[in-house]
Write a protein that holds these residues in place. Structure first.
Motif, short mmCIF file in Angstrom:
data_model
loop_
_atom_site.label_atom_id
_atom_site.label_comp_id
_atom_site.label_asym_id
_atom_site.label_seq_id
_atom_site.Cartn_x
_atom_site.Cartn_y
_atom_site.Cartn_z
N GLY A 37 0.79 -1.22 0.00
CA GLY A 37 0.00 0.00 0.00
C GLY A 37 0.81 1.26 0.00
N LEU A 38 2.14 1.15 0.04
CA LEU A 38 2.98 2.34 0.16
C LEU A 38 3.10 3.07 -1.17
CD1 LEU A 38 4.84 4.04 1.96
CD2 LEU A 38 6.71 2.51 1.32
N GLY A 39 3.01 4.40 -1.11
CA GLY A 39 3.15 5.20 -2.32
C GLY A 39 1.80 5.65 -2.86
N ASN A 40 1.84 6.34 -3.98
CA ASN A 40 0.62 6.78 -4.65
C ASN A 40 0.20 5.74 -5.67
OD1 ASN A 40 2.32 9.53 -4.06
ND2 ASN A 40 0.14 9.78 -3.70
N ARG A 41 -1.07 5.43 -5.71
CA ARG A 41 -1.56 4.34 -6.54
C ARG A 41 -1.57 4.73 -8.02
NH1 ARG A 41 -3.81 0.20 -3.24
NH2 ARG A 41 -3.29 0.76 -1.11
N VAL A 42 -0.63 4.17 -8.78
CA VAL A 42 -0.60 4.31 -10.24
C VAL A 42 -0.49 2.90 -10.79
CG1 VAL A 42 0.59 5.28 -12.22
CG2 VAL A 42 0.53 6.56 -10.08
N ALA A 43 -1.42 2.53 -11.61
CA ALA A 43 -1.50 1.14 -12.07
C ALA A 43 -0.30 0.78 -12.95
CB ALA A 43 -2.79 0.92 -12.84
N VAL A 346 6.56 20.42 10.13
CA VAL A 346 7.90 19.83 10.09
C VAL A 346 8.92 20.86 9.59
CG1 VAL A 346 9.34 18.11 8.90
CG2 VAL A 346 7.12 17.44 9.83
N ALA A 347 8.56 21.58 8.54
CA ALA A 347 9.47 22.60 8.00
C ALA A 347 9.74 23.71 9.02
CB ALA A 347 8.90 23.19 6.72
N ALA A 348 8.70 24.12 9.74
CA ALA A 348 8.85 25.20 10.72
C ALA A 348 9.72 24.77 11.90
CB ALA A 348 7.48 25.64 11.22
N LEU A 349 9.82 23.47 12.15
CA LEU A 349 10.60 22.97 13.27
C LEU A 349 12.03 22.60 12.87
CD1 LEU A 349 7.90 20.76 15.03
CD2 LEU A 349 8.80 22.97 15.79
N GLY A 350 12.43 23.00 11.69
CA GLY A 350 13.81 22.76 11.28
C GLY A 350 13.98 21.76 10.16
N GLY A 351 12.88 21.17 9.69
CA GLY A 351 12.95 20.27 8.55
C GLY A 351 12.95 18.81 8.96
N GLY A 352 12.77 17.97 7.95
CA GLY A 352 12.67 16.53 8.12
C GLY A 352 11.94 15.97 6.92
N HIS A 353 11.39 14.78 7.08
CA HIS A 353 10.57 14.25 5.99
C HIS A 353 9.46 13.36 6.54
CE1 HIS A 353 12.86 10.42 6.23
NE2 HIS A 353 13.92 11.18 6.32
N ALA A 354 8.32 13.43 5.87
CA ALA A 354 7.12 12.70 6.29
C ALA A 354 6.67 11.80 5.17
CB ALA A 354 6.01 13.68 6.67
N THR A 355 6.47 10.52 5.47
CA THR A 355 6.01 9.53 4.50
C THR A 355 4.67 8.99 4.94
OG1 THR A 355 8.29 8.88 3.99
CG2 THR A 355 6.55 7.35 3.35
N LEU A 356 3.69 9.03 4.05
CA LEU A 356 2.37 8.48 4.35
C LEU A 356 2.41 6.98 4.14
CD1 LEU A 356 -0.58 9.01 5.08
CD2 LEU A 356 -1.04 9.37 2.64
N MET A 357 2.36 6.23 5.24
CA MET A 357 2.48 4.79 5.19
C MET A 357 1.15 4.10 4.90
SD MET A 357 5.71 4.30 5.76
CE MET A 357 5.75 2.53 6.02
N ARG A 358 0.08 4.64 5.48
CA ARG A 358 -1.22 3.96 5.38
C ARG A 358 -2.34 4.99 5.22
NH1 ARG A 358 -2.11 1.40 10.77
NH2 ARG A 358 -3.22 3.31 11.32
N ALA A 359 -3.19 4.77 4.24
CA ALA A 359 -4.35 5.64 4.02
C ALA A 359 -5.21 5.02 2.93
CB ALA A 359 -3.93 7.05 3.62
N SER A 360 -6.46 5.42 2.86
CA SER A 360 -7.34 4.95 1.80
C SER A 360 -6.93 5.57 0.47
CB SER A 360 -8.79 5.34 2.11
OG SER A 360 -8.94 6.76 2.05
N ASP A 361 -7.39 4.97 -0.62
CA ASP A 361 -7.08 5.52 -1.94
C ASP A 361 -7.61 6.94 -2.08
OD1 ASP A 361 -5.84 3.18 -2.61
OD2 ASP A 361 -7.51 2.38 -3.82
N ASP A 362 -8.80 7.21 -1.54
CA ASP A 362 -9.37 8.56 -1.62
C ASP A 362 -8.52 9.55 -0.86
OD1 ASP A 362 -11.44 7.62 -3.17
OD2 ASP A 362 -12.87 7.47 -1.51
#
Length: 414
Positions: A37-43, A346-362
């Protein structure tokens, strides 16, 4: 259902990829499918799976180096290491529970996702254990990078570049990695009832001591009730693990407990209870029950983790778990993913990176599951992608950043 190809050899993988490139066939590269499920759904048009490439190629316990085919189940790797009292230093995360997937994790998938657990704080990430690999590029050409020893390199380090690339740059067929002796014993110092800000101070104080803490995490009160019985008493929990020879662990844990007693009441978990607690933290078990709620993996400076949580709670319903001394924050949102709010904070606190691990397709629609890159780095990533995968056939749904700060070039790896 898409056609699934399971090549039984590297040569067969080369042929399949060459044919796909000529036909413009988009391939989703897959191991055990535990992070599907990781990433953006592109067939994709077809799936190229590494599970046909399994088995340990070379393992010399005395050298503490193993070479294995990419599709080898992680369980088989860990069993072979355990028989020789050795382990994977980076304590790989099992993503199945948090992502609601099945399948069997593979050693190739572990490195391609850089799946680093609590010991990353002291032993480095998965990519730091990776010495060499073989992979097939988007032209169907097999490439060998690295070897059985760590060497300095000039320019792009293909080994580090492929680690964490989520199958967007090449089909990995074989990996060579270093291992470490398994500690004789372990214990965990537990502080009860701290808020996130005070827990951050306590973890920093512990890391400043000569106790050789191998892992540090904080579980807020809202999710602490899901922890194992030996650890999951009422209230928040701050955990600090010590590993090594039994006598040394006993002495160090007693000294650390005395040093931290000013922060909160202190308990000490024995080896069995400690191991159970850290498996729970490693696999983010407290945030597995509500599969319908979006889950983020956020990397920030350790001192910024508690500030991130506090800021987000002013605007959204958030459950959290902090690993890596507060530098890795798992965030479960109560409703929408809140990507813009999260990344602005995250940017305001000095930076980093955020990855969406789990979510519905919508919920995924219209947002990037991976942290957007600054324009210069994005342009360089695109050029690297074009060199290794000129037809753009690999894993179109992943869209993972090729370059991250300090990764893939000479210098410190993140």
């Amino acid at each position: 259902m898409n056609q699934v190809y399971r090549p039984q050899s590297e040569a067969e993988a080369c042929d399949l990829i060459r044919q796909a490139a000529e036909a413009g066939t988009a391939l989703s590269l897959m191991g055990g499918n535990t992070r599907s499920g990781l990433g953006n759904r592109v067939a994709a048009d077809a799936v190229l799976c590494s599970t046909g490439l399994a088995g340990i190629v070379d393992y010399e316990p005395g050298e503490m180096v193993m070479t294995a085919r990419a599709g080898t189940p992680l369980g088989a790797i860990e069993a072979a290491l355990s028989a020789n009292d050795q382990m994977l230093a980076f304590e790989p995360t099992d993503h199945r529970g948090m992502m609601g997937t099945q399948g069997e994790p593979t050693i190739g998938g572990v490195f391609l996702s850089n799946a680093s657990g609590p010991r990353r704080l002291s032993a480095g990430a998965a990519r730091d254990s990776l010495l060499g690999l073989r992979f097939v590029n988007g032209r169907g050409v097999a490439i060998r990078a690295g070897g059985r020893v760590m060497k300095n390199v000039t320019g792009l380090d293909l080994v580090k570049l492929l680690a964490g690339s989520h199958g967007t740059l090449g089909f990995v067929t074989e990996v060579t990695f270093r291992v470490l002796p398994r500690p004789e014993s372990e214990a965990t110092i537990v502080l009860r009832g701290l808020d996130e800000a005070t827990a951050t101070k306590a973890m920093a104080a512990a890391m400043a001591q000569p106790a050789d803490v191998s892992a540090a995490a904080h579980v807020p009160q809202a999710v602490a009730r899901t922890l194992p019985d030996a650890a999951g008493q009422a209230g928040a929990l701050t955990a600090l693990r010590l590993e090594g020879l039994s006598a040394s662990v006993t002495v160090r844990s007693a000294a650390l407990a005395a040093r931290l007693s000013d922060f909160a009441p202190v308990d000490t978990l024995d080896a069995a209870a400690s191991a159970g607690l850290w498996r729970t933290i490693r696999d983010v078990t407290p945030l597995q029950a509500h599969q319908e709620r979006p889950l983020w993996r956020v990397s920030v400076a350790p001192a910024a983790g508690h500030r991130l949580i506090a800021e987000l709670r002013q605007h959204a319903e958030v459950d959290a778990l902090c690993d890596w001394q507060g530098g890795l924050v798992w965030l479960q949102m109560g409703g929408a993913p809140q990507a813009d709010l999260l990344r602005r904070t995250v940017a305001a606190l000095g930076g980093g990176h955020a990855t969406l691990m789990r979510a519905s397709d919508d919920a995924r629609a219209g947002l990037s599951a991976f942290e957007p890159q600054p324009a210069p780095i994005a342009a360089l990533s695109a050029r690297i992608k074009a060199k290794l995968d000129p037809a753009g056939i690999f894993s179109p749904g992943r869209m993972a950043p090729v370059l991250r700060p300090g990764v893939g070039t000479t210098g410190r790896t993140g």
